[in-house]
Design a protein around this motif. Structure first.
Motif, PDB file in Angstrom:
ATOM      1  N   ILE A  70       4.174   5.496  -3.729  1.00  0.00           N
ATOM      2  CA  ILE A  70       3.341   5.356  -4.926  1.00  0.00           C
ATOM      3  C   ILE A  70       2.339   4.223  -4.742  1.00  0.00           C
ATOM      4  CG2 ILE A  70       3.368   4.771  -7.382  1.00  0.00           C
ATOM      5  CD1 ILE A  70       6.186   6.081  -7.450  1.00  0.00           C
ATOM      6  N   MET A  71       2.800   3.132  -4.184  1.00  0.00           N
ATOM      7  CA  MET A  71       1.933   1.987  -3.930  1.00  0.00           C
ATOM      8  C   MET A  71       0.764   2.379  -3.028  1.00  0.00           C
ATOM      9  SD  MET A  71       3.051  -1.620  -2.163  1.00  0.00           S
ATOM     10  CE  MET A  71       3.158  -0.885  -0.513  1.00  0.00           C
ATOM     11  N   ASN A  72       1.055   3.096  -1.961  1.00  0.00           N
ATOM     12  CA  ASN A  72      -0.004   3.551  -1.050  1.00  0.00           C
ATOM     13  C   ASN A  72      -0.955   4.520  -1.731  1.00  0.00           C
ATOM     14  OD1 ASN A  72       0.891   1.988   1.106  1.00  0.00           O
ATOM     15  ND2 ASN A  72       2.233   3.606   1.891  1.00  0.00           N
ATOM     16  N   VAL A  96       5.277  -9.460  -7.914  1.00  0.00           N
ATOM     17  CA  VAL A  96       5.581 -10.882  -8.119  1.00  0.00           C
ATOM     18  C   VAL A  96       6.991 -11.037  -8.667  1.00  0.00           C
ATOM     19  CG1 VAL A  96       4.996 -12.921  -9.489  1.00  0.00           C
ATOM     20  CG2 VAL A  96       3.181 -11.593  -8.409  1.00  0.00           C
ATOM     21  N   GLN A  97       7.354 -10.205  -9.623  1.00  0.00           N
ATOM     22  CA  GLN A  97       8.693 -10.270 -10.214  1.00  0.00           C
ATOM     23  C   GLN A  97       9.795  -9.964  -9.197  1.00  0.00           C
ATOM     24  OE1 GLN A  97       8.212  -7.371 -13.319  1.00  0.00           O
ATOM     25  NE2 GLN A  97       7.411  -8.837 -14.801  1.00  0.00           N
ATOM     26  N   ALA A 147       6.238  -6.716  -1.418  1.00  0.00           N
ATOM     27  CA  ALA A 147       5.050  -7.539  -1.624  1.00  0.00           C
ATOM     28  C   ALA A 147       4.271  -7.700  -0.322  1.00  0.00           C
ATOM     29  CB  ALA A 147       5.447  -8.905  -2.184  1.00  0.00           C
ATOM     30  N   ALA A 148       4.993  -7.864   0.775  1.00  0.00           N
ATOM     31  CA  ALA A 148       4.340  -8.013   2.080  1.00  0.00           C
ATOM     32  C   ALA A 148       3.573  -6.747   2.450  1.00  0.00           C
ATOM     33  CB  ALA A 148       5.369  -8.339   3.150  1.00  0.00           C
ATOM     34  N   ALA A 149       4.152  -5.589   2.149  1.00  0.00           N
ATOM     35  CA  ALA A 149       3.480  -4.319   2.448  1.00  0.00           C
ATOM     36  C   ALA A 149       2.214  -4.164   1.614  1.00  0.00           C
ATOM     37  CB  ALA A 149       4.427  -3.157   2.187  1.00  0.00           C
ATOM     38  N   VAL A 154      -5.182  -7.135   0.747  1.00  0.00           N
ATOM     39  CA  VAL A 154      -5.920  -8.344   1.125  1.00  0.00           C
ATOM     40  C   VAL A 154      -6.168  -8.419   2.626  1.00  0.00           C
ATOM     41  CG1 VAL A 154      -5.788 -10.866   1.244  1.00  0.00           C
ATOM     42  CG2 VAL A 154      -5.188  -9.677  -0.875  1.00  0.00           C
ATOM     43  N   VAL A 155      -5.126  -8.193   3.423  1.00  0.00           N
ATOM     44  CA  VAL A 155      -5.271  -8.313   4.877  1.00  0.00           C
ATOM     45  C   VAL A 155      -6.235  -7.247   5.411  1.00  0.00           C
ATOM     46  CG1 VAL A 155      -4.067  -8.179   7.093  1.00  0.00           C
ATOM     47  CG2 VAL A 155      -3.008  -9.388   5.167  1.00  0.00           C
TER      48      VAL A 155
END
Length: 227
Positions: free
Chosen positions: A80-82, A132-133, A142-144, A150-151
């Motif tokens: 979902i994030m992707n 964040v939570q 969060a790293a993914a 950003v990266v």
């Protein structure tokens, strides 16, 4: 093969193809329903408190179907994030410097406006809040997200500014990666802070924010005729 056999095999293959397409379409509908139900849950209660039994019920599928598509709640979240990232990147302005300083400035302004619009997007803000939570319990999520946003964006901007320098639109001494990072965070730093801590109180439009930042970057790094 005799013609009658050939026709028969062709008909069978067509039926197989139609059946396969029907199965594939049904599977895709279920996958999208699962993702939609899970997205609403993740945004409402977070990753940890999302229950896959509830997701399955909302999507109208079995819990086994959820696992057959995603195998784990983490994989479902990442999918979902992707998707959220991909949807907002699909129609993005092409990072093409152009043939003149005016083209470069116009492209930079368009990119800047899109970045501000993206970081203000309610779903993007919602996922950042969830990440964040959940960071202390699920730091990999969060790293993914950071790697894909950003990266990745900084790397693309670095190439864009490097091309602008090669074409003489930026001063030769400029470091493309440093400019890329400065440009990005001038655009999104305050936006992120406000979205997470004081939502709904945007002080300027994305276009105005973009023009402010572009003017600052070009004022600091644009090449002069004598450079």
């Amino acid at each position: 093969m005799r013609r009658s056999q050939s026709v028969l095999m062709s008909t069978i293959c067509e039926n197989c193809t139609l059946e396969y397409m029907a199965v594939t379409t049904s599977s895709m509908r279920k996958r999208l329903a699962i993702m939609d139900a899970a997205k609403q849950s993740f945004l409402a209660v977070g990753f940890t408190d999302t229950n896959l039994d509830d997701v399955a019920a909302t999507a109208g599928v079995s819990k086994m179907t959820v696992y057959s598509h995603f195998s784990s709640k983490q994989n479902l979240f990442v999918a979902i994030m992707n998707d959220v990232i991909d949807v907002r990147s699909a129609d993005g302005h092409r990072l093409e410097v152009g043939s003149s300083p005016a083209d470069f400035g116009a492209t930079l302004t368009a990119i800047a406006t899109e970045l501000v619009e993206t970081v203000r997007d309610p779903e993007v803000v919602g996922f950042r809040r969830v990440l964040v939570q959940e960071q202390s319990r699920h730091p990999g999520l969060a790293a993914a997200w950071r790697k894909a946003t950003v990266v990745a964006t900084t790397a693309e901007l670095e190439q864009f500014f490097a091309s602008a320098r090669r074409q003489g639109f930026l001063v030769r001494r400029v470091e493309p990666r440093a400019v890329a990072s400065q440009f990005l965070w001038m655009l999104i730093g305050e936006e992120l802070d406000r979205a997470l801590l004081d939502p709904g109180h945007d002080t300027v439009t994305p276009a105005v924010r973009a023009r402010e930042v572009v003017a600052t970057v070009l004022g600091a790094y644009a090449a002069s005729v004598t450079d």
